[in-house]
Scaffold this active site. Structure first.
Site, PDB file in Angstrom:
ATOM      1  CB  SER A   1      -6.366   0.278  13.689  1.00 40.48           C
ATOM      2  OG  SER A   1      -7.257   1.310  14.062  1.00 40.48           O
TER       3      SER A   1
ATOM      4  CB  THR B   1      -4.298   9.350   5.863  1.00 46.39           C
ATOM      5  OG1 THR B   1      -5.321   8.514   6.422  1.00 46.39           O
ATOM      6  CG2 THR B   1      -3.093   9.379   6.785  1.00 46.39           C
TER       7      THR B   1
ATOM      8  CG  ASN C   1       0.587   1.021   4.814  1.00 47.65           C
ATOM      9  OD1 ASN C   1      -0.007   1.579   5.740  1.00 47.65           O
ATOM     10  ND2 ASN C   1       0.580   1.490   3.567  1.00 47.65           N
TER      11      ASN C   1
ATOM     12  CG  PHE D   1      -0.312   5.229   7.220  1.00 42.54           C
ATOM     13  CD1 PHE D   1      -0.442   6.525   7.669  1.00 42.54           C
ATOM     14  CD2 PHE D   1      -0.834   4.204   8.018  1.00 42.54           C
ATOM     15  CE1 PHE D   1      -1.081   6.813   8.870  1.00 42.54           C
ATOM     16  CE2 PHE D   1      -1.470   4.479   9.216  1.00 42.54           C
ATOM     17  CZ  PHE D   1      -1.597   5.783   9.639  1.00 42.54           C
TER      18      PHE D   1
ATOM     19  CG  ASP E   1      -6.640  -5.778  -5.777  1.00 43.80           C
ATOM     20  OD1 ASP E   1      -6.593  -5.787  -4.526  1.00 43.80           O
ATOM     21  OD2 ASP E   1      -7.620  -5.375  -6.423  1.00 43.80           O
TER      22      ASP E   1
ATOM     23  N   GLY F   1       0.835  -1.214   0.000  1.00 46.89           N
ATOM     24  CA  GLY F   1       0.000   0.000   0.000  1.00 46.89           C
ATOM     25  C   GLY F   1       0.861   1.253   0.000  1.00 46.89           C
ATOM     26  CB  ALA F   2       4.326   1.794  -1.152  1.00 52.03           C
ATOM     27  CB  THR F   3       0.345   4.289  -4.195  1.00 48.48           C
ATOM     28  OG1 THR F   3      -0.745   3.406  -3.900  1.00 48.48           O
ATOM     29  CG2 THR F   3       1.308   3.591  -5.134  1.00 48.48           C
TER      30      THR F   3
ATOM     31  CE1 TYR G   1      -9.415  -0.497   9.240  1.00 53.51           C
ATOM     32  CE2 TYR G   1      -9.994   0.673  11.259  1.00 53.51           C
ATOM     33  CZ  TYR G   1      -9.087   0.394  10.241  1.00 53.51           C
ATOM     34  OH  TYR G   1      -7.849   0.992  10.250  1.00 53.51           O
TER      35      TYR G   1
HETATM   36  C1  8X3 Z   1      -7.920   4.177  11.994  1.00 52.77           C
HETATM   37  C2  8X3 Z   1      -8.360   4.596  13.352  1.00 52.77           C
HETATM   38  O1  8X3 Z   1     -10.363   5.087  14.855  1.00 52.77           O
HETATM   39  O2  8X3 Z   1     -10.622   5.566  12.507  1.00 52.77           O
HETATM   40  O3  8X3 Z   1      -7.408   2.889  11.996  1.00 52.77           O
HETATM   41  O4  8X3 Z   1     -10.621   3.304  13.277  1.00 52.77           O
HETATM   42  S1  8X3 Z   1     -10.067   4.629  13.477  1.00 52.77           S
END
Ligand code: 8X3
Length: 253
Positions: free
Chosen positions: A139, A187, A86, A17, A59, A12-14, A152
């Site tokens: 995260s 970001t 990343n 981060f 991908d 994900g270097a583009t 997520y």
């Molecule tokens: C990003 C942080 O809090 O938006 O990984 O999930 S949050």
């Protein structure tokens, strides 16, 4: 700094981060493998670097593509001693009962499947060399659930536990594993989560002081350049302006 990574693969270097990580390691002369799915963006980064660099285009959700892209890495870049996993991201912030299943599948594919495939392909060489470091970008969402975070949050909790568990398998190999857990960083993350809704994405960072991609790059760099006898298991970073809330309690009228 007591360890200088020789060859760093950044997925994900583009993105914001990824670009900050590329620049941080290029600044000390590491060779860089720039991964991304957009060949033009990958190529532009490779061309701009003043250190040896190779573009790896695939991908992150295409597991066959990942295997083929790793096979195609030229010999001069095969001595990868740092993999920064990343690539990933969030899609949507609806309640679980309203969320889009396609988004859920995509988040599992990006944050979990892509990361484990990349790791599994790279690890054998690191183990054989008795030298290597996997840095996963987790995260705060993996530690602190929030409304609309569902898959997520779960994916990042997976990344945390996967990072810790593979350390157990790597006992005796001198290979290191770290989970870097950023909180709010300004970001393109929110723009992707809200599928191009700029006003909504901007509002996430309004009237506060979020972290910058460079702050996280500094943390990743520190973990990677610690002396070889030292393994940072996990490091959680928030902006000073972000902290914790009480648990929600339903109260009856
Ligand atoms: C990003 C942080 O809090 O938006 O990984 O999930 S949050």
């Amino acid at each position: 700094m007591t360890y200088k990574p020789h060859c760093v693969l950044i997925t994900g270097a583009t993105g914001d981060f990824g670009r900050a990580f590329v620049d941080r390691f290029a600044a000390i002369g590491s060779k860089i493998i720039v991964h991304g799915r957009d060949a033009k963006k990958v190529d532009a980064i490779v061309k701009a670097l003043k250190v040896p660099a190779y573009g790896m285009v695939c991908d992150i959700t295409d597991t066959k593509g990942i295997a083929a892209a790793i096979d195609a890495i030229p010999d001069a870049f095969k001595d990868i001693d740092l993999l920064v996993n990343n690539a990933g991201g969030a899609l949507g912030l609806e309640k679980a009962q309203e969320a889009n299943l396609t988004d859920w599948d995509a988040m599992i594919d990006m944050n979990v499947r892509g990361l484990v495939h990349m790791t599994r392909h790279i690890l054998p060489r690191m183990v054989a060399a008795k030298r290597g470091h996997i840095i996963n970008i987790g995260s705060t969402a993996g530690n602190w659930p929030y409304p609309g975070g569902h898959v997520y949050c779960a994916a990042k909790a997976f990344v945390r536990q996967f990072s810790l568990a593979i350390r157990a398998d790597l006992q005796g190999t001198h290979c290191r594993v770290t989970n870097v857990e950023p909180g709010m960083v300004e970001t393109q993350f929110s723009l992707a989560r809200f599928k191009g809704d700029e006003a909504r994405a901007k509002s996430v960072y309004a009237n506060t002081t979020p972290l910058k991609a460079e702050d996280i790059a500094e943390a990743v760099f520190w973990c990677a350049t610690c002396p070889p006898h030292m393994n940072v298991n996990s490091i959680e970073i928030m902006p000073t302006t972000q902290s914790f809330s009480p648990l929600a309690v339903e109260r009856f009228a």
